[in-house]
Design a protein around this motif. Structure first.
Motif, mmCIF file in Angstrom:
data_model
loop_
_atom_site.group_PDB
_atom_site.id
_atom_site.type_symbol
_atom_site.label_atom_id
_atom_site.label_comp_id
_atom_site.label_asym_id
_atom_site.label_seq_id
_atom_site.Cartn_x
_atom_site.Cartn_y
_atom_site.Cartn_z
ATOM 1 N N ASN A 26 6.409 6.280 15.495
ATOM 2 C CA ASN A 26 6.251 4.825 15.595
ATOM 3 C C ASN A 26 4.944 4.331 14.993
ATOM 4 N N VAL A 27 4.472 5.004 13.949
ATOM 5 C CA VAL A 27 3.279 4.542 13.242
ATOM 6 C C VAL A 27 3.506 3.124 12.736
ATOM 7 N N GLU A 28 2.497 2.266 12.943
ATOM 8 C CA GLU A 28 2.615 0.874 12.519
ATOM 9 C C GLU A 28 1.890 0.670 11.194
ATOM 10 N N LYS A 29 2.570 0.012 10.249
ATOM 11 C CA LYS A 29 1.920 -0.336 8.985
ATOM 12 C C LYS A 29 1.056 -1.572 9.199
ATOM 13 N N LEU A 30 -0.207 -1.492 8.804
ATOM 14 C CA LEU A 30 -1.125 -2.616 8.915
ATOM 15 C C LEU A 30 -1.237 -3.335 7.568
ATOM 16 N N PRO A 31 -1.639 -4.597 7.577
ATOM 17 C CA PRO A 31 -1.881 -5.293 6.310
ATOM 18 C C PRO A 31 -3.018 -4.611 5.552
ATOM 19 N N ASP A 32 -2.892 -4.521 4.249
ATOM 20 C CA ASP A 32 -3.946 -3.952 3.415
ATOM 21 C C ASP A 32 -4.824 -5.078 2.890
ATOM 22 N N PRO A 33 -6.126 -5.043 3.198
ATOM 23 C CA PRO A 33 -7.018 -6.092 2.683
ATOM 24 C C PRO A 33 -6.976 -6.161 1.160
ATOM 25 N N GLU A 34 -7.362 -7.292 0.615
ATOM 26 C CA GLU A 34 -7.402 -7.457 -0.831
ATOM 27 C C GLU A 34 -8.291 -6.385 -1.446
ATOM 28 N N PRO B 212 0.395 4.150 17.809
ATOM 29 C CA PRO B 212 0.668 3.260 18.954
ATOM 30 C C PRO B 212 -0.491 3.259 19.950
ATOM 31 N N ASN B 213 -0.946 2.055 20.317
ATOM 32 C CA ASN B 213 -1.985 1.850 21.342
ATOM 33 C C ASN B 213 -3.345 2.429 20.955
ATOM 34 N N ALA B 214 -3.564 2.650 19.681
ATOM 35 C CA ALA B 214 -4.843 3.226 19.240
ATOM 36 C C ALA B 214 -5.932 2.166 19.184
ATOM 37 N N LYS B 215 -7.161 2.598 19.447
ATOM 38 C CA LYS B 215 -8.314 1.709 19.314
ATOM 39 C C LYS B 215 -8.725 1.548 17.851
ATOM 40 N N GLY B 216 -8.488 2.580 17.078
ATOM 41 C CA GLY B 216 -8.844 2.564 15.670
ATOM 42 C C GLY B 216 -7.614 2.568 14.782
ATOM 43 N N SER B 217 -7.797 2.972 13.538
ATOM 44 C CA SER B 217 -6.700 2.977 12.569
ATOM 45 C C SER B 217 -6.890 4.144 11.613
ATOM 46 N N PHE B 218 -5.896 4.351 10.760
ATOM 47 C CA PHE B 218 -6.068 5.343 9.711
ATOM 48 C C PHE B 218 -5.520 4.801 8.403
ATOM 49 N N GLY B 219 -6.043 5.334 7.326
ATOM 50 C CA GLY B 219 -5.587 4.936 6.006
ATOM 51 C C GLY B 219 -5.401 6.152 5.126
ATOM 52 N N ILE B 220 -4.627 5.984 4.081
ATOM 53 C CA ILE B 220 -4.399 7.058 3.117
ATOM 54 C C ILE B 220 -4.784 6.527 1.743
ATOM 55 N N ILE B 221 -5.669 7.265 1.072
ATOM 56 C CA ILE B 221 -6.174 6.836 -0.229
ATOM 57 C C ILE B 221 -5.512 7.671 -1.327
ATOM 58 N N PRO B 222 -4.676 7.050 -2.156
ATOM 59 C CA PRO B 222 -3.995 7.783 -3.233
ATOM 60 C C PRO B 222 -4.903 7.969 -4.445
ATOM 61 N N ALA B 223 -5.981 8.710 -4.238
ATOM 62 C CA ALA B 223 -7.024 8.828 -5.261
ATOM 63 C C ALA B 223 -6.572 9.631 -6.471
ATOM 64 N N TYR B 224 -5.620 10.540 -6.271
ATOM 65 C CA TYR B 224 -5.124 11.357 -7.372
ATOM 66 C C TYR B 224 -3.874 10.746 -8.000
ATOM 67 N N THR B 225 -2.962 10.219 -7.179
ATOM 68 C CA THR B 225 -1.751 9.611 -7.724
ATOM 69 C C THR B 225 -1.998 8.203 -8.244
ATOM 70 N N ARG B 226 -3.116 7.588 -7.829
ATOM 71 C CA ARG B 226 -3.634 6.369 -8.466
ATOM 72 C C ARG B 226 -2.641 5.206 -8.469
ATOM 73 N N THR B 227 -2.093 4.900 -7.309
ATOM 74 C CA THR B 227 -1.150 3.788 -7.215
ATOM 75 C C THR B 227 -1.822 2.471 -6.822
ATOM 76 N N ILE B 228 -3.136 2.463 -6.755
ATOM 77 C CA ILE B 228 -3.860 1.262 -6.304
ATOM 78 C C ILE B 228 -4.752 0.690 -7.397
ATOM 79 N N CYS B 229 -4.646 1.195 -8.611
ATOM 80 C CA CYS B 229 -5.550 0.776 -9.688
ATOM 81 C C CYS B 229 -5.400 -0.702 -10.033
ATOM 82 N N HIS B 230 -4.230 -1.261 -9.801
ATOM 83 C CA HIS B 230 -3.970 -2.635 -10.226
ATOM 84 C C HIS B 230 -4.891 -3.648 -9.549
#
Length: 326
Positions: free
Chosen positions: A218-226, A236-254
């Protein structure tokens, strides 16, 4: 506001202050280290401040201090404090391995540092020693807990490496259940200084997320900041969050809004390019502020569309992350 030739607004400077580090992480450099730069080859604090001021006048408003390990550079707090006072710089962040952080925390908090990224690839002392080749695990964990007590926004950067720390992914995620921390899982990249042969990764962003969802469906997707480098989620019910950085597959270059200045003063308009111009040499040859601004504009107007295009033009694909500036 400052834009590149692809219409992306540039707002974020990653400033490498040294190529030296007191750890020897195998995915970053060889065990016996690198041919570290002589002091004369590294930008002085005055040169770093000048370039940052010029970039701030052009529209850069966020600076991240990186290395190597920033806190191995003598008098680094002086530079951090001075950069925090430059007009137009609204946010100063730091990336550190945490081995020498605690003594500086009170001053960092007083300066108003916005966030600290703690590089930590596992939560096991033995694996930490194998990865970093240094017995500093307790110091780093002490830094983590001190950061939690300080109230400074904290992120943990974990490079995901098959056969080395996959078993740490879920424990890292579970840190967010009790702590207000963001854990970011980073795809391994080839920037190891020739320390080992790099092979294409299998533990990419998709695989990392699938692994986490296998334990927490039940991992929740959070909005990605600009311009976010990470795809962000929450247990679920976490105080913090986690993210995944596609640094090698490079899907965020745009949406990339980042530029890098290496410790030697080379501008990298992409993590994967080979360094496009030496502002160190340009300044030391007597360049005026206006000439420096014009050179920045020229380089920003010839920026690669993405990391794949930049890599095709790079002459040094195995450069160490320590020399790149984080």
């Amino acid at each position: 506001m400052l834009y590149d030739n692809h219409g992306r607004q540039l707002r974020y400077l990653r400033l490498g202050v040294t190529d030296r580090c007191n750890l020897r992480c195998f995915y970053c450099m060889p065990e016996d280290g690198l041919n570290f730069s002589h002091r004369s080859q590294i930008l002085s604090f005055e040169e770093m401040e000048r370039l940052t001021r010029i970039l701030a006048e052009m529209g850069i408003n966020k600076v991240r201090i990186t290395g190597g390990e920033p806190f191995v550079r003598k008098n680094i707090m002086e530079l951090i404090e001075n950069i925090s006072t430059i007009d137009g710089i609204n946010s100063v962040n730091i990336t550190t391995n945490g081995t020498s952080l605690i003594e500086h925390l009170p001053k960092l908090k007083a300066i108003g540092i916005d966030a600290i990224n703690l590089s930590l690839d596992c939560l096991d002392r033995e694996r930490f020693l194998k990865i970093t080749r240094r017995d500093e695990f307790d110091q780093v964990m002490d830094s983590f807990h001190a950061l939690m007590d300080s109230g400074i926004t904290t992120k943990i950067n974990m490079v995901v490496m098959e056969e080395h720390n996959i078993e740490d992914i879920i424990p890292m995620c579970e840190l967010t259940l009790q702590h207000k921390v963001s854990v970011r899982f980073i795809e391994e990249m080839p920037f190891n200084g020739g320390g080992k042969k790099f092979t294409p990764i299998t533990w990419n962003a998709r695989q990392i997320l699938a692994h986490i969802q296998g334990h927490y469906p039940n991992v929740e997707k959070l909005p990605d900041p600009e311009s976010s480098t990470s795809l962000n989620y929450q247990l679920p019910n976490a105080k913090g969050s986690f993210g995944i950085i596609p640094a090698y597959t490079r899907t965020i270059c745009h949406s990339c809004d980042r530029i890098r200045l290496t410790p030697k003063g080379e501008l990298k308009t992409c993590l994967y390019d080979g360094g496009s111009f030496s502002f160190r040499d340009f300044m030391r040859a007597g360049a005026t502020d206006e000439e420096i601004r014009n050179q920045f504009r020229t380089l920003f107007n010839n920026r690669a569309k993405d990391g794949f295009e930049a890599q095709q033009k790079s002459s040094n694909p195995f450069e160490s992350m320590a020399t790149i500036g984080g």
